[in-house]
Design a protein around this motif. Structure first.
Motif, mmCIF file in Angstrom:
data_model
loop_
_atom_site.group_PDB
_atom_site.id
_atom_site.type_symbol
_atom_site.label_atom_id
_atom_site.label_comp_id
_atom_site.label_asym_id
_atom_site.label_seq_id
_atom_site.Cartn_x
_atom_site.Cartn_y
_atom_site.Cartn_z
ATOM 1 N N LEU B 221 0.874 -1.175 0.000
ATOM 2 C CA LEU B 221 0.000 0.000 0.000
ATOM 3 C C LEU B 221 0.905 1.217 0.000
ATOM 4 O O LEU B 221 1.632 1.465 0.939
ATOM 5 C CB LEU B 221 -0.890 0.007 1.246
ATOM 6 C CG LEU B 221 -1.876 1.181 1.327
ATOM 7 C CD1 LEU B 221 -2.918 1.095 0.236
ATOM 8 C CD2 LEU B 221 -2.543 1.203 2.698
ATOM 9 N N THR B 222 0.855 1.962 -1.038
ATOM 10 C CA THR B 222 1.756 3.098 -1.187
ATOM 11 C C THR B 222 1.030 4.394 -0.849
ATOM 12 O O THR B 222 -0.151 4.382 -0.492
ATOM 13 C CB THR B 222 2.228 3.165 -2.644
ATOM 14 O OG1 THR B 222 1.045 3.248 -3.462
ATOM 15 C CG2 THR B 222 3.017 1.941 -3.031
ATOM 16 N N ALA B 223 1.737 5.504 -0.989
ATOM 17 C CA ALA B 223 1.091 6.796 -0.758
ATOM 18 C C ALA B 223 -0.076 6.961 -1.729
ATOM 19 O O ALA B 223 -1.140 7.469 -1.362
ATOM 20 C CB ALA B 223 2.097 7.925 -0.938
ATOM 21 N N ALA B 224 0.124 6.516 -2.963
ATOM 22 C CA ALA B 224 -0.948 6.610 -3.951
ATOM 23 C C ALA B 224 -2.153 5.797 -3.511
ATOM 24 O O ALA B 224 -3.310 6.212 -3.683
ATOM 25 C CB ALA B 224 -0.449 6.122 -5.314
ATOM 26 N N ARG B 227 -3.982 7.651 -0.814
ATOM 27 C CA ARG B 227 -4.774 8.730 -1.380
ATOM 28 C C ARG B 227 -6.083 8.176 -1.937
ATOM 29 O O ARG B 227 -7.157 8.752 -1.753
ATOM 30 C CB ARG B 227 -3.990 9.419 -2.499
ATOM 31 C CG ARG B 227 -3.985 10.923 -2.403
ATOM 32 C CD ARG B 227 -2.914 11.521 -3.280
ATOM 33 N NE ARG B 227 -1.603 11.519 -2.673
ATOM 34 C CZ ARG B 227 -0.475 11.131 -3.275
ATOM 35 N NH1 ARG B 227 -0.493 10.719 -4.512
ATOM 36 N NH2 ARG B 227 0.674 11.151 -2.639
ATOM 37 N N ILE B 230 -8.581 7.516 0.726
ATOM 38 C CA ILE B 230 -9.252 8.729 1.187
ATOM 39 C C ILE B 230 -10.291 9.176 0.166
ATOM 40 O O ILE B 230 -11.469 9.372 0.491
ATOM 41 C CB ILE B 230 -8.234 9.862 1.403
ATOM 42 C CG1 ILE B 230 -7.253 9.477 2.509
ATOM 43 C CG2 ILE B 230 -8.949 11.161 1.760
ATOM 44 C CD1 ILE B 230 -6.045 10.389 2.566
ATOM 45 N N ARG B 254 2.021 -0.245 8.956
ATOM 46 C CA ARG B 254 2.956 0.862 9.216
ATOM 47 C C ARG B 254 2.634 2.056 8.338
ATOM 48 O O ARG B 254 2.637 3.196 8.797
ATOM 49 C CB ARG B 254 4.387 0.423 8.945
ATOM 50 C CG ARG B 254 5.043 -0.248 10.129
ATOM 51 C CD ARG B 254 6.490 -0.517 9.852
ATOM 52 N NE ARG B 254 7.258 0.704 9.759
ATOM 53 C CZ ARG B 254 8.472 0.777 9.218
ATOM 54 N NH1 ARG B 254 9.005 -0.290 8.678
ATOM 55 N NH2 ARG B 254 9.120 1.920 9.195
ATOM 56 N N VAL B 255 2.368 1.782 7.064
ATOM 57 C CA VAL B 255 2.042 2.879 6.147
ATOM 58 C C VAL B 255 0.787 3.594 6.621
ATOM 59 O O VAL B 255 0.738 4.825 6.669
ATOM 60 C CB VAL B 255 1.859 2.339 4.711
ATOM 61 C CG1 VAL B 255 1.276 3.402 3.808
ATOM 62 C CG2 VAL B 255 3.191 1.857 4.157
ATOM 63 N N LYS B 257 -0.443 3.797 9.603
ATOM 64 C CA LYS B 257 -0.191 4.567 10.828
ATOM 65 C C LYS B 257 0.623 5.818 10.533
ATOM 66 O O LYS B 257 0.362 6.883 11.081
ATOM 67 C CB LYS B 257 0.558 3.711 11.838
ATOM 68 C CG LYS B 257 -0.331 2.730 12.542
ATOM 69 C CD LYS B 257 0.342 2.156 13.787
ATOM 70 C CE LYS B 257 -0.643 1.301 14.550
ATOM 71 N NZ LYS B 257 0.023 0.215 15.276
ATOM 72 N N LEU B 258 1.618 5.687 9.673
ATOM 73 C CA LEU B 258 2.453 6.850 9.358
ATOM 74 C C LEU B 258 1.636 7.962 8.717
ATOM 75 O O LEU B 258 1.952 9.141 8.867
ATOM 76 C CB LEU B 258 3.598 6.449 8.415
ATOM 77 C CG LEU B 258 4.775 5.758 9.090
ATOM 78 C CD1 LEU B 258 5.714 5.168 8.048
ATOM 79 C CD2 LEU B 258 5.530 6.731 9.985
ATOM 80 N N LEU B 259 0.589 7.582 7.984
ATOM 81 C CA LEU B 259 -0.232 8.606 7.349
ATOM 82 C C LEU B 259 -1.480 8.911 8.163
ATOM 83 O O LEU B 259 -2.421 9.519 7.662
ATOM 84 C CB LEU B 259 -0.578 8.190 5.905
ATOM 85 C CG LEU B 259 0.633 8.126 4.992
ATOM 86 C CD1 LEU B 259 0.232 7.810 3.559
ATOM 87 C CD2 LEU B 259 1.405 9.436 5.016
ATOM 88 N N GLY B 260 -1.490 8.464 9.396
ATOM 89 C CA GLY B 260 -2.500 8.941 10.331
ATOM 90 C C GLY B 260 -3.852 8.272 10.259
ATOM 91 O O GLY B 260 -4.820 8.766 10.836
ATOM 92 N N PHE B 261 -3.954 7.122 9.586
ATOM 93 C CA PHE B 261 -5.262 6.478 9.473
ATOM 94 C C PHE B 261 -5.750 5.921 10.812
ATOM 95 O O PHE B 261 -6.935 5.658 10.976
ATOM 96 C CB PHE B 261 -5.223 5.352 8.433
ATOM 97 C CG PHE B 261 -5.288 5.851 7.021
ATOM 98 C CD1 PHE B 261 -4.128 6.219 6.361
ATOM 99 C CD2 PHE B 261 -6.496 5.959 6.351
ATOM 100 C CE1 PHE B 261 -4.170 6.692 5.066
ATOM 101 C CE2 PHE B 261 -6.544 6.425 5.042
ATOM 102 C CZ PHE B 261 -5.382 6.799 4.389
ATOM 103 N N ALA B 264 -7.519 9.076 12.110
ATOM 104 C CA ALA B 264 -8.315 9.918 11.216
ATOM 105 C C ALA B 264 -9.797 9.680 11.431
ATOM 106 O O ALA B 264 -10.241 8.538 11.549
ATOM 107 C CB ALA B 264 -7.940 9.613 9.770
#
Lengths: 322, 274
Positions: B221-224, B227, B230, B254-255, B257-261, B264
């Protein structure tokens, strides 16, 4: 100096102590710790064994101090920031109003540890800005190279000595300091032919690229699977940024040794001028849209640097064994 | 079907899925989560384990660990264990489906394991088995989860990979809708993030307040991808709905959590979906 909380030393504070004798060190540290304990603050000392041996017996009479060794903290900038945040959180949960830290910042002399040192010191000013933390960084001018000493000094808004605390006239704000000092050059292994050489990658090749790096890294290094997977994710984000924001052709090179993986990603674009990019998480409520990839990348690799020339942008990632 | 993303499997059609797990645990949990969703939807499940296999390696034990009453499911005719040589035969999947439909089931899921299949069939015949399986899944309510051990490249492995859903000119990814939400499978990057968002939008439009997004089968699961998570659930959450993120593997967790899910509003992260 009476490092007295009553004089209104704010938290957060990020001070530098540059000392030339054991006496100077002790003359600062002992009152600093004593005052902290008197005010029920938590005290943490991040120090090498040699410094610990000097401090521990003296501080034993003063009160409870948590000792941590630098390699446990200083591996990568974002990781070190997280560790300080967790230290503060634990202390606050136990009821302490503030944490006082004495930190012998050391990312190691080998490789690019010195650059990471500057990075952390610069980023700490922002990343730890909301923490009830008074962090005093130790620099033994007898033992450290002049350049490291002077650059690190520039990262601290305040300096302290055994007698006083004063605003640092040579302080350089984080972005500018990073801009000036944190570029690194190629790793030695890059002089050899790469183990993987991909010219002109397009998005359709991303999946295949990840697989190829996985196979090459698993075969050629002793790094654990999880670390390789993490590194893949970091590379993926950097390559994605080049594909989306940069200008083709996008090229990737990977070198694998037993202990380390190095990857460069180049594109022909003009790069970007944001030295702090990826060092801080975005606003958690809004969920970051831009910059998320770089933040992830910095968390998934040990080292990440950018350099821009007239030929374009080169990103350099590396990870290594413990 | 206008508007449906390429990797979105329409309910009632079969999915031919490939899974490469990093560990025994991942293998078991991916399989069992996928099977359980099928059982909950009234689909049968057929599989083959080597003779005498029981205990932690067996499919039955993986299912039992997820809370399935294996004995009851067998009595109900939902769970079928088939002898290896009968299961790994070219016409076996189609026959199994026909039998299941004749028994009144609406659909059938099967799990194939390349380690076992290659004990019965030689590699070339196993490719034929997969080819037939792909055809059957595309034309009828048969779904298959094919598990592979190896991540190493090889011409055989590449060939068999391409027979599975989601593999093509983008990163491999499949979204399976069901009554509770979506079961996501594979990797999400910029090549297929929009399809993930679209799959989420569709699922959100049918979901009640809670949209379940099962991430057990997601390997990247990447930043894309985040996104897309969301954007694809914007409408659902704006309307007061919540998104349950289930079963993420450690790197995916980890991804997130790092992006705040994990903090959120509108998102709830749950590790163990049981």
């Amino acid at each position: 100096m009476r490092a007295n909380a009553e004089t209104g030393t704010p938290a957060p504070a990020h001070d530098g102590l540059f000392y030339a004798s054991d006496e100077q060190l002790l003359q600062f540290v002992v009152p600093f710790v004593r005052d902290g304990i008197a005010h029920h603050e938590a005290v943490v000392v991040v120090a090498h064994d040699s410094t610990r041996k000097l401090l521990e017996p003296v501080l034993a009479d003063v009160g409870p101090v948590e000792f941590v060794s630098p390699p446990q903290v200083f591996r990568r900038t974002v990781g070190a920031v997280r560790i300080y945040q967790e230290l503060v959180q634990r202390a606050v949960e136990r009821g302490a109003p503030r944490v006082r830290a004495i930190s012998q910042v050391d990312f190691g002399a080998a490789g690019h540890g010195r650059e990471e040192n500057v990075r952390f010191e610069a980023v700490a000013n922002l990343a730890l800005a909301a923490q009830p933390l008074w962090n005093v960084c130790l620099y033994d001018v007898r033992r450290l190279p002049d350049e490291l000493v002077s650059t690190s000094a520039q990262a601290h808004p305040y300096l302290v000595s055994e007698n006083e605390r004063w605003p640092n006239p040579d302080y350089v704000p984080p972005a500018e300091l990073l801009r000036r000092h944190s570029q690194i050059g190629p790793y030695r292994v890059e002089a050899q032919p790469p183990d993987l050489d991909v010219r002109d990658l397009h998005a359709v090749g991303l999946s295949r690229l990840r697989k190829d790096i996985l196979v090459t890294a698993s075969a050629g290094s002793v790094l654990p699977q999880e670390q390789i997977d993490d590194f893949l994710e970091a590379v993926n984000e950097i390559v994605t940024n080049s594909l989306v924001h940069g200008k083709g052709p996008v090229s990737i090179r990977v070198w694998v040794t037993q202990q380390r993986i190095v990857c460069t990603v180049t594109d022909r674009g003009g790069g970007f001028d944001d030295p702090l990019a990826g060092f801080l998480p975005g606003p958690m409520n809004g969920l970051p849209v831009h910059g998320a990839g770089l933040w992830l990348a910095r968390n998934f690799t040990d080292s990440l640097d950018f350099s821009t020339t007239e030929n374009g942008l080169t990103a350099r990632l590396a990870c290594w064994t413990n | 079907m206008a508007g449906l993303p390429r990797v979105f499997v329409k309910p009632g059609h079969g999915a031919h899925l490939m899974s490469v797990a990093n560990s025994q645990d991942e293998r078991r949990s991916t399989l069992s989560r996928w099977v359980v969703r099928g059982l909950q939807a009234g689909e049968g499940f057929a599989y083959a384990d080597p003779e005498g296999s029981s205990g932690p390696d067996s499919v039955a034990s993986a299912l039992a660990d997820t809370g399935v009453d294996v004995d009851q499911a067998q009595r109900d005719g939902l769970l079928l264990r088939i002898p290896m040589t009968d299961f790994y035969a070219l016409d076996a999947p189609a026959k199994l489906l026909a039998e299941a439909l004749a028994e009144g089931l609406g659909a059938l899921r099967i799990a194939a394991d390349a380690r076992h299949g290659l004990q019965v069939l030689d590699p070339a015949t196993y490719l034929d088995f997969e080819r037939r399986l792909a055809d059957t899944c595309a034309a009828s309510p048969l779904s298959a989860l094919c598990q592979f051990d190896t991540q190493a490249d090889g011409i055989w492995f590449s060939e068999v990979t391409w027979m599975h859903m989601g593999y093509g000119p983008t990163s491999p990814f499949v979204a399976l809708p069901d009554d509770e939400g979506l079961f996501l499978f594979g990797e999400v990057d910029i090549t297929n993030a929009e399809e993930m968002a679209e799959a989420l939008r569709l699922a959100g439009s049918h979901a009640d307040r809670l949209l379940q997004v099962d991430l057990t089968g997601m390997t990247l699961l990447t930043a894309a991808g985040c996104r897309a998570l969301i954007e694809g659930t914007d409408d659902h959450r704006a309307g007061g709905g919540q998104v349950l993120l289930l079963g993420a593997r450690p790197p995916v967790q980890r991804v997130l959590k790092l992006l705040g899910f994990d903090q959120a509003p509108g998102f709830i992260m749950v590790r163990d979906p049981a």
